[in-house]
Design a protein around this motif. Structure first.
Motif, short mmCIF file in Angstrom:
data_model
loop_
_atom_site.label_atom_id
_atom_site.label_comp_id
_atom_site.label_asym_id
_atom_site.label_seq_id
_atom_site.Cartn_x
_atom_site.Cartn_y
_atom_site.Cartn_z
N UNK A 1 0.82 -1.22 0.00
CA UNK A 1 0.00 0.00 0.00
C UNK A 1 0.84 1.26 0.00
N UNK A 2 2.01 1.21 0.63
CA UNK A 2 2.88 2.39 0.71
C UNK A 2 3.55 2.70 -0.62
N UNK A 3 3.91 1.66 -1.37
CA UNK A 3 4.53 1.84 -2.67
C UNK A 3 5.96 2.34 -2.57
N UNK A 4 6.68 2.28 -3.67
CA UNK A 4 8.03 2.82 -3.76
C UNK A 4 9.04 2.05 -2.94
N UNK A 5 10.21 2.65 -2.77
CA UNK A 5 11.30 2.03 -2.01
C UNK A 5 11.09 2.27 -0.52
N UNK B 1 16.36 -9.05 4.85
CA UNK B 1 15.65 -9.55 3.68
C UNK B 1 15.44 -8.39 2.73
N UNK B 2 15.25 -8.73 1.48
CA UNK B 2 14.85 -7.73 0.49
C UNK B 2 13.69 -8.32 -0.30
N UNK B 3 12.55 -7.61 -0.29
CA UNK B 3 11.35 -8.07 -0.97
C UNK B 3 11.00 -7.08 -2.06
N UNK B 4 10.62 -7.60 -3.23
CA UNK B 4 10.31 -6.73 -4.36
C UNK B 4 8.98 -7.13 -4.98
N UNK B 5 8.08 -6.13 -5.05
CA UNK B 5 6.80 -6.32 -5.73
C UNK B 5 6.77 -5.55 -7.03
N UNK B 6 5.56 -5.36 -7.58
CA UNK B 6 5.43 -4.71 -8.88
C UNK B 6 5.89 -3.25 -8.85
N UNK B 7 5.45 -2.48 -7.86
CA UNK B 7 5.78 -1.06 -7.80
C UNK B 7 6.32 -0.67 -6.44
N UNK B 8 6.90 -1.63 -5.74
CA UNK B 8 7.47 -1.34 -4.43
C UNK B 8 8.57 -2.34 -4.12
N UNK B 9 9.45 -1.94 -3.22
CA UNK B 9 10.45 -2.87 -2.71
C UNK B 9 10.79 -2.46 -1.29
N UNK B 10 11.19 -3.44 -0.49
CA UNK B 10 11.46 -3.19 0.93
C UNK B 10 12.68 -3.95 1.39
N UNK B 11 13.60 -3.23 2.00
CA UNK B 11 14.70 -3.84 2.74
C UNK B 11 14.22 -4.02 4.18
N UNK B 12 14.41 -5.22 4.73
CA UNK B 12 13.84 -5.57 6.03
C UNK B 12 14.94 -6.02 6.98
N UNK B 13 15.05 -5.32 8.11
CA UNK B 13 15.94 -5.73 9.20
C UNK B 13 15.10 -5.90 10.45
N UNK B 14 15.67 -6.55 11.46
CA UNK B 14 14.92 -6.74 12.70
C UNK B 14 15.83 -6.61 13.90
N UNK B 15 15.21 -6.29 15.03
CA UNK B 15 15.94 -6.05 16.27
C UNK B 15 15.10 -6.53 17.43
N UNK B 16 15.75 -7.17 18.38
CA UNK B 16 15.05 -7.58 19.60
C UNK B 16 15.14 -6.46 20.64
N UNK B 17 14.01 -6.07 21.19
CA UNK B 17 13.97 -5.05 22.24
C UNK B 17 12.68 -5.21 23.02
#
Length: 289
Positions: free
Chosen positions: A62-66, A104-120
């Protein structure tokens, strides 16, 4: 903080997605993302109490873009389940997924997301969470678990970061069963009281959370939009889980009400094949002043 199993998170995710669709028409998430981006850089998103990543899976398209996401949770088991959950999602949605040890790096039709995680531990170590630099702070099914004072501390950090905020699926106190049985009202009162017990953040706001959050942010001059995102449950497995869960919470709140709760559960289980449960939730979108 009260823990949630990966099985429960997986069971509720389809109902969350349907509920989000109900509110999407009044919340311009893509427009918000466009306004918060600077210099065509990726949108930096901080996701609190991420679980197995359902909030990202719902929001990122829904957010779109990078986008660059940092997912934060206190439970190492849920964080460990993230890669598998994203792999299954990417396969089902025909997305491109690349992985390494820490992201992780996920790529859709009109968006992509770099994903990191942290325990807190959000309840006791909010200062360990890197709010600075976040352009969007988000969470799902979190605000009704926290106290008013914790909410103040969270919003202080969000406002200092000059970030937007999107808090999805906060319980707002509305519950309706169809058909009705005599014990519904009493059991719902016990369940609502249980929702206000301390979940690790102090006395929880429960169904008052969306209104309290909106008032707190409006007082800071922020622009706030609220939209209904209700669960509508007719599927048997989820109905049974709700009957079991509501009954257990009601008994924990009032052990002396065993006969009442047992009678309610017997009737509800018998009616389940022709029942519908609607649980009120609210989505909150905030743009900074």
């Amino acid at each position: 903080m009260t823990g949630f199993s990966a099985d429960w998170l997986a069971l509720r995710e389809p109902f969350d997605l349907a509920a989000r669709a109900e509110s999407a028409a009044t919340l311009d998430l893509r427009g918000m993302a466009g306004r918060m981006r600077h210099d065509a850089r990726p949108l930096d998103v901080l996701d609190l109490a991420c679980g197995t990543g359902a909030n990202l899976r719902a929001l990122a398209p829904s957010l779109g873009g990078a986008q660059r996401w940092l997912l934060v949770d206190h439970d190492p088991r849920l964080l460990a389940a993230l890669p598998g959950a994203f792999a299954a999602w990417a396969h089902a949605q025909d997305l491109i997924l690349r992985t390494d040890d820490q992201r992780l790096h996920v790529e859709g039709l009109d968006w992509n997301a770099e994903v990191r995680w942290q325990r807190a531990d959000l309840a006791s170590a909010l200062d360990a969470v890197p709010f600075a630099g976040a352009q969007l702070v988000t969470a799902a099914a979190l605000l009704d678990l926290v106290s008013a004072s914790w909410l103040d501390a969270l919003f202080d950090r969000v406002c200092k970061a000059n970030a937007a905020a999107f808090f999805a699926l906060s319980v707002d106190g509305r519950v309706s069963w169809d058909p009705v049985v005599e014990e519904d009202e009493a059991v719902d009162r016990l369940f609502a009281a249980h929702q206000r017990r301390d979940k690790g953040f102090g006395a929880a706001l429960g169904g008052k959370a969306p209104a309290a959050a909106a008032a707190r942010l409006a007082a800071e001059g922020c622009r706030v939009t609220l939209s209904d995102s209700d669960w509508r449950i007719e599927e048997m497995r989820m109905l049974q889980a709700m009957i079991d869960g509501v009954g257990s919470a009601a008994l924990e709140q009032a052990p002396s009400a065993h006969a009442l709760v047992q009678a309610w559960q017997v009737k509800r289980r018998a009616l389940a094949p022709r029942s519908c449960l609607r649980v009120g939730h609210t989505d909150l979108l905030m743009l900074p002043a």
